[in-house]
Design a protein around this motif. Structure first.
Motif, PDB file in Angstrom:
ATOM      1  N   ARG A 218       0.816  -1.216   0.000  1.00  0.00           N
ATOM      2  CA  ARG A 218       0.000   0.000   0.000  1.00  0.00           C
ATOM      3  C   ARG A 218       0.852   1.269   0.000  1.00  0.00           C
ATOM      4  NH1 ARG A 218      -3.194  -3.389   3.249  1.00  0.00           N
ATOM      5  NH2 ARG A 218      -2.399  -2.557   5.220  1.00  0.00           N
ATOM      6  N   LEU A 219       2.065   1.160   0.496  1.00  0.00           N
ATOM      7  CA  LEU A 219       2.992   2.291   0.471  1.00  0.00           C
ATOM      8  C   LEU A 219       3.730   2.392  -0.868  1.00  0.00           C
ATOM      9  CD1 LEU A 219       4.617   1.967   4.032  1.00  0.00           C
ATOM     10  CD2 LEU A 219       3.065   3.775   3.256  1.00  0.00           C
ATOM     11  N   GLY A 220       3.482   1.447  -1.761  1.00  0.00           N
ATOM     12  CA  GLY A 220       4.200   1.433  -3.033  1.00  0.00           C
ATOM     13  C   GLY A 220       5.631   0.968  -2.893  1.00  0.00           C
ATOM     14  N   LEU A 221       5.902   0.177  -1.832  1.00  0.00           N
ATOM     15  CA  LEU A 221       7.262  -0.244  -1.520  1.00  0.00           C
ATOM     16  C   LEU A 221       7.367  -1.759  -1.387  1.00  0.00           C
ATOM     17  CD1 LEU A 221       7.962   2.512   1.163  1.00  0.00           C
ATOM     18  CD2 LEU A 221       8.940   2.418  -1.137  1.00  0.00           C
ATOM     19  N   SER A 222       6.623  -2.481  -2.206  1.00  0.00           N
ATOM     20  CA  SER A 222       6.665  -3.939  -2.167  1.00  0.00           C
ATOM     21  C   SER A 222       8.031  -4.447  -2.606  1.00  0.00           C
ATOM     22  CB  SER A 222       5.601  -4.526  -3.099  1.00  0.00           C
ATOM     23  OG  SER A 222       5.947  -4.254  -4.455  1.00  0.00           O
ATOM     24  N   TYR A 223       8.306  -5.698  -2.303  1.00  0.00           N
ATOM     25  CA  TYR A 223       9.569  -6.308  -2.736  1.00  0.00           C
ATOM     26  C   TYR A 223       9.713  -6.232  -4.250  1.00  0.00           C
ATOM     27  CZ  TYR A 223      12.783  -9.990  -4.161  1.00  0.00           C
ATOM     28  OH  TYR A 223      13.791 -10.685  -4.769  1.00  0.00           O
ATOM     29  N   GLU A 224       8.629  -6.480  -4.966  1.00  0.00           N
ATOM     30  CA  GLU A 224       8.694  -6.474  -6.424  1.00  0.00           C
ATOM     31  C   GLU A 224       9.056  -5.090  -6.965  1.00  0.00           C
ATOM     32  OE1 GLU A 224       6.764  -9.967  -5.021  1.00  0.00           O
ATOM     33  OE2 GLU A 224       6.291  -7.861  -4.598  1.00  0.00           O
ATOM     34  N   VAL A 225       8.582  -4.041  -6.307  1.00  0.00           N
ATOM     35  CA  VAL A 225       8.924  -2.676  -6.716  1.00  0.00           C
ATOM     36  C   VAL A 225      10.370  -2.356  -6.352  1.00  0.00           C
ATOM     37  CG1 VAL A 225       8.463  -0.232  -6.255  1.00  0.00           C
ATOM     38  CG2 VAL A 225       6.557  -1.814  -6.638  1.00  0.00           C
ATOM     39  N   LEU A 226      10.765  -2.701  -5.156  1.00  0.00           N
ATOM     40  CA  LEU A 226      12.108  -2.356  -4.672  1.00  0.00           C
ATOM     41  C   LEU A 226      13.209  -3.065  -5.451  1.00  0.00           C
ATOM     42  CD1 LEU A 226      11.402  -2.413  -0.825  1.00  0.00           C
ATOM     43  CD2 LEU A 226      11.670  -0.396  -2.281  1.00  0.00           C
ATOM     44  N   ARG A 227      12.948  -4.305  -5.854  1.00  0.00           N
ATOM     45  CA  ARG A 227      14.009  -5.031  -6.552  1.00  0.00           C
ATOM     46  C   ARG A 227      14.228  -4.516  -7.979  1.00  0.00           C
ATOM     47  NH1 ARG A 227      11.354 -11.053  -7.648  1.00  0.00           N
ATOM     48  NH2 ARG A 227       9.790 -10.385  -9.178  1.00  0.00           N
ATOM     49  N   GLU A 228      13.295  -3.722  -8.496  1.00  0.00           N
ATOM     50  CA  GLU A 228      13.489  -3.153  -9.836  1.00  0.00           C
ATOM     51  C   GLU A 228      14.704  -2.240  -9.869  1.00  0.00           C
ATOM     52  OE1 GLU A 228       9.928  -1.199 -10.995  1.00  0.00           O
ATOM     53  OE2 GLU A 228       8.726  -3.049 -11.134  1.00  0.00           O
ATOM     54  N   THR A 229      14.910  -1.497  -8.789  1.00  0.00           N
ATOM     55  CA  THR A 229      16.062  -0.590  -8.732  1.00  0.00           C
ATOM     56  C   THR A 229      17.199  -1.139  -7.877  1.00  0.00           C
ATOM     57  OG1 THR A 229      14.911   0.584  -6.935  1.00  0.00           O
ATOM     58  CG2 THR A 229      14.740   1.506  -9.171  1.00  0.00           C
ATOM     59  N   ASN A 230      16.959  -2.224  -7.175  1.00  0.00           N
ATOM     60  CA  ASN A 230      18.013  -2.861  -6.371  1.00  0.00           C
ATOM     61  C   ASN A 230      17.848  -4.375  -6.484  1.00  0.00           C
ATOM     62  OD1 ASN A 230      19.916  -3.701  -4.538  1.00  0.00           O
ATOM     63  ND2 ASN A 230      19.152  -2.488  -2.826  1.00  0.00           N
TER      64      ASN A 230
END
Length: 413
Positions: free
Chosen positions: A117-129
């Motif tokens: 809900r914060l837009g900070l899921s693992y799938e989102v974070l691993r895109e840039t890291n």
């Protein structure tokens, strides 16, 4: 994983250079990240502007007028740096993204779905890291590993102790399930999450690819209660509380002393012979009716009565002089007795740290894992709320005027 350019100058230990963004609170998550910090990881504790909820949980020193944190928080947040950020704001979430992009590990113990809900899921974070190791500990795990029907149930220590099977085999009798004293429903999952994070970080170092590490508190407790699984599978009978006895070994448990209790554990026949002789029961040592563990389990009331006839008229110290070093033995200690025992002093398990707001240092439990070449250590006390905000943001590339504006906007403390 370990990059020289990111080594924190004051950090030593086997995990020096490992950067961890810590979004955890209460006990399970902070206990995990503290173990990483103890061994040299640079752990950045990201807190809400109100701070981790355990900051207001005592006990507090009598002269502490500051009350930034008490004993609970001090005990599981040492060796960390604190930054206070409002993640409800876009600027706050951008700060967190920048920190995570430069991190090796992120750890959180929110309910499933909060980070999404914060837009900070693992799938989102691993895109840039892509090398990011994402660790999560929740009551019933994360749906990525198996969607529990209880996934949205909140959980604390007593819940995982209850549903993981621990309480069901603990208690004075089969009708009285009992909570284990310390918060093992939190600390056992923390230990397992720590192992998982280190395993994933080791692989990421070689492959450049991170992964999601998921620990359910209930799963971890069940794994530690492994005996109940095979007992049901092999016998078809569910074990129940057995008091201070063991269902499969004898003698193995607690025995009354004149001033408390002692533990005696003779898991082998050789130890039984030594014990029987030490308590003056050579007749039992050479009696075939007690020669094997199975025989002693079958006659456990006689075995226990014989041992307690010796122990109940003697003090714990007197019993120790007879049994110490001969058979597995230990007195049941109070906390005061632990403080007085030289073992814990020489092992550095009672460590003195500063308590902000108090003139008197306090003691917390030390580092139990001893490494010969790169030992862990309690290098500094737990951080005050937002104590390192400016330091961390400066290292992340924020300029002084940007930090000032974030503070004016109440995005940070």
């Amino acid at each position: 994983m370990l990059r020289d350019g990111q080594r924190h100058l004051t950090t030593t230990g086997a995990l020096a250079g490992l950067r961890v963004v810590d979004l955890t609170q209460m006990l399970a998550g902070p206990f995990c990240t503290q173990m990483l910090a103890d061994h040299g990881a640079d752990v950045i504790k990201v807190e809400a502007l109100s701070g981790d909820g355990t900051r207001v949980t005592g006990p507090f020193c009598a002269d502490d007028a500051l009350r930034d944190f008490g004993g609970y928080f001090q005990s599981v947040n040492r060796n960390k740096r604190s930054i206070a950020v409002d993640l409800k704001t876009e600027a706050g979430r951008e700060i967190l993204r920048r920190l995570i992009d430069e991190a090796d590990v992120v750890v959180e113990n929110f309910r499933a779905g909060v980070m999404e809900r914060l837009g900070l899921s693992y799938e989102v974070l691993r895109e840039t890291n892509p090398r990011l190791v994402y660790g999560a500990v929740r009551g019933f795990g994360d749906p990525r590993s198996g969607a529990s029907p209880y996934v949205q149930w909140p959980a604390y220590d007593v819940v995982s102790q209850a549903m993981g099977g621990m309480m069901g085999i603990t208690g004075p009798d089969r009708h009285t399930p009992t909570k284990i004293g310390p918060g093992v429903g939190d600390t056992i999952p923390a230990l397992m999450l720590c192992i998982g994070i280190l395993a994933a970080a080791h692989r990421a170092r070689d492959t450049g690819k991170g992964q999601f590490v998921d620990v359910a508190m209930t799963d971890a407790v069940l794994a530690m209660c492994e005996r109940i699984v095979y007992q049901v599978s092999y016998t078809g009978t569910a074990p129940a509380p057995e008091g201070n006895r063991h269902p499969l070994l004898c003698p193995f448990g607690l025995f009354r002393a004149r001033d408390g209790h002692v533990s005696i554990a003779c898991a082998t026949d050789a130890f039984w012979v030594k014990l029987a002789c030490a308590i003056g029961r050579e007749d039992l040592a050479h009696d075939r009716a007690f020669a094997t563990n199975a025989a002693r389990v079958a006659h456990q009331d006689q075995v226990i009565d014989a041992i307690e006839a010796f122990t109940i008229v003697r003090s714990k110290k007197e019993i120790g002089l007879v049994l110490g070093g001969k058979v597995p033995f230990g007195p049941v200690y109070t906390a005061a007795e632990i403080f007085a025992d030289e073992h814990y002093a020489v092992r550095e398990m009672l460590v003195e740290v500063e308590q902000p707001g108090s003139a008197t240092p306090v003691k917390i439990a030390g580092v139990p894992i001893k490494l010969s070449e790169s030992p862990g250590a309690v290098r500094r006390r737990a951080p005050m709320l937002g104590e390192h905000t400016e330091e961390i943001l400066t290292a992340a590339g924020y300029l002084p005027h940007q930090i000032a504006k974030l503070r004016d906007d109440r995005t940070i403390l």
